[in-house]
Enzyme design. Structure first.
Site, mmCIF file in Angstrom:
data_model
loop_
_atom_site.group_PDB
_atom_site.id
_atom_site.type_symbol
_atom_site.label_atom_id
_atom_site.label_comp_id
_atom_site.label_asym_id
_atom_site.label_seq_id
_atom_site.Cartn_x
_atom_site.Cartn_y
_atom_site.Cartn_z
ATOM 1 N N GLY A 92 -44.280 -6.586 7.451
ATOM 2 C CA GLY A 92 -42.957 -6.071 7.797
ATOM 3 C C GLY A 92 -42.524 -6.312 9.218
ATOM 4 O O GLY A 92 -41.380 -6.024 9.582
ATOM 5 N N GLU A 93 -43.420 -6.829 10.081
ATOM 6 C CA GLU A 93 -43.034 -7.108 11.467
ATOM 7 C C GLU A 93 -41.927 -8.161 11.523
ATOM 8 O O GLU A 93 -41.895 -9.099 10.722
ATOM 9 C CB GLU A 93 -44.244 -7.610 12.268
ATOM 10 N N LYS A 131 -12.482 22.259 6.604
ATOM 11 C CA LYS A 131 -13.756 21.878 5.992
ATOM 12 C C LYS A 131 -14.897 22.755 6.482
ATOM 13 O O LYS A 131 -14.973 23.096 7.659
ATOM 14 C CB LYS A 131 -14.066 20.411 6.306
ATOM 15 N N GLY A 180 -17.874 12.813 -0.524
ATOM 16 C CA GLY A 180 -17.587 14.185 -0.918
ATOM 17 C C GLY A 180 -16.424 14.803 -0.173
ATOM 18 O O GLY A 180 -15.527 15.405 -0.781
ATOM 19 N N THR A 181 -16.416 14.662 1.151
ATOM 20 C CA THR A 181 -15.326 15.219 1.957
ATOM 21 C C THR A 181 -13.997 14.599 1.579
ATOM 22 O O THR A 181 -12.982 15.299 1.424
ATOM 23 C CB THR A 181 -15.603 14.994 3.456
ATOM 24 N N ARG A 220 -23.696 10.076 14.487
ATOM 25 C CA ARG A 220 -23.418 11.484 14.153
ATOM 26 C C ARG A 220 -24.424 12.441 14.785
ATOM 27 O O ARG A 220 -24.204 13.656 14.787
ATOM 28 C CB ARG A 220 -23.404 11.652 12.628
ATOM 29 N N GLN A 221 -25.507 11.901 15.331
ATOM 30 C CA GLN A 221 -26.498 12.737 16.026
ATOM 31 C C GLN A 221 -26.226 12.669 17.532
ATOM 32 O O GLN A 221 -27.045 12.212 18.313
ATOM 33 C CB GLN A 221 -27.908 12.261 15.689
ATOM 34 N N ASP A 252 -10.139 8.901 8.892
ATOM 35 C CA ASP A 252 -11.469 9.283 9.373
ATOM 36 C C ASP A 252 -12.146 8.034 9.909
ATOM 37 O O ASP A 252 -11.709 6.913 9.633
ATOM 38 C CB ASP A 252 -12.293 9.923 8.254
ATOM 39 N N THR A 278 -20.878 9.704 1.792
ATOM 40 C CA THR A 278 -21.094 10.036 0.376
ATOM 41 C C THR A 278 -19.786 10.162 -0.396
ATOM 42 O O THR A 278 -19.789 10.140 -1.628
ATOM 43 C CB THR A 278 -21.861 11.356 0.249
#
Length: 324
Positions: A49-50, A204, A237-238, A107-108, A230, A235
């Protein structure tokens, strides 16, 4: 020799554009707009995998742009970007720019609990440490991420592309909506470009990650065509819940524009079953192959916008003029 020919001679002789494996079609399209060939690069995986990268042409003294969206598989694409940059630096490239149309981990961007990381900052530090000297981002999730880099950041917006598309479709009764309060600044900026259209927002709540609940629509959407804005759709959902709430509140139709079509999990199924009339995304993430049979989704290209930005960077001109 005319000015245009001199510019392209300068481009061909002094810059090179390379691509990781995450979004080769976008990189090829950017090169086509600039009338240059995509840089020759071998990217291989060893059996364990390298990642192994080899640059097959001279880059000595050249400004090198590396196009790589850090979309799924996020960690693989990030490490691939690090290795490409290191290879170019060790091959005596004059300067390496990272063109990251979609920035994973965005998002983090803050601590969500006492013992949680700020992973977006960590990724920015690692990118700079790998040798990147300037970064080009597209519609980053949080503006503060630009400050996480210790090198210059050019932030591009897909709004002009979306505006051109939607103004042809809706001549009247159009209103802009944000799926949550956190996106109001983005929606307001978008509405202003349309000529100060009215704004609404759906209320929300997130009981847990990747799960959202829409409890209310703030604003009047009765007999209006609503355009949800946005930065990304993951996903779905929102988006689906917001569209349902807007239709219930009297909207004629609900369309949506998101720069980044993450579309993970069962997103396509959710969108197909939703009240969304049309979802418009861009090609910052290379997922066109799985969208071919999804009639609700339209993909616009950001290649021309990125090519113009690269031209301006090389010619030492303002990037912000592209969004006036």
């Amino acid at each position: 020799m005319c000015i245009r020919d001199r510019f392209y001679n300068h481009i061909v002789n002094n810059i090179k554009i390379f691509s990781g494996t995450s979004n080769v079609p976008l990189a090829e399209s950017i090169c086509k707009k600039l009338r240059i060939k995509l840089g020759d690069l071998d990217i291989k995986r060893f059996s364990d995998g390298e990642i192994f990268v080899e640059v097959n042409e001279s880059v000595r003294g050249s400004d090198c742009f590396v196009v790589q969206s850090t979309s799924s598989p996020v960690n693989e694409n990030l490490l691939e970007l690090f290795v490409i940059v290191d290879a170019l630096k060790r091959a005596a490239a004059k300067k390496v720019y990272a063109v990251i149309p979609y920035f994973g981990y965005s998002r983090q961007d803050r601590k969500v609990s006492d013992r949680s990381p700020i992973t977006a900052k960590l990724i920015c530090d690692l990118l700079v440490k790998s040798g990147i000297e300037e970064v080009i981002l597209m519609d980053i999730h949080s503006g503060q991420i630009q400050g996480f880099f210790d090198v210059p950041v050019d932030h591009l917006y897909a709004a002009p592309i979306a505006r051109q598309y939607f103004t042809k479709k809706y001549k009247k009764d159009l209103i802009i909506a944000s799926p949550d309060a956190g996106g109001m600044e983005r929606a307001r900026r978008f509405a202003k470009k349309f000529g100060d259209l009215d704004l609404v927002v759906t209320d929300k709540r997130r009981p847990k990650p990747n799960v959202s609940e829409i409890t209310n629509v703030i604003g009047n959407v009765k007999n209006k065509h609503v355009l949800l804005i946005d930065d990304m759709i993951d996903t779905g959902g929102t988006a689906a819940n917001s569209a349902a709430a807007l239709v219930k509140s009297g909207a004629k139709s609900v369309s949506m524009f998101c720069s980044h079509g993450v579309l993970s999990g069962t997103a396509l199924e959710i969108i197909n079953k939703s009240h969304i009339y049309e979802l418009v995304i861009t090609d910052t993430i290379n997922n066109q192959s799985k969208l071919e049979k999804v009639k609700k989704i339209r993909v616009l290209s950001v290649s021309n916008l990125i090519a113009k930005a690269i031209k301006r960077i090389i010619d030492k001109k303002s990037i912000s003029d592209l969004f006036l």
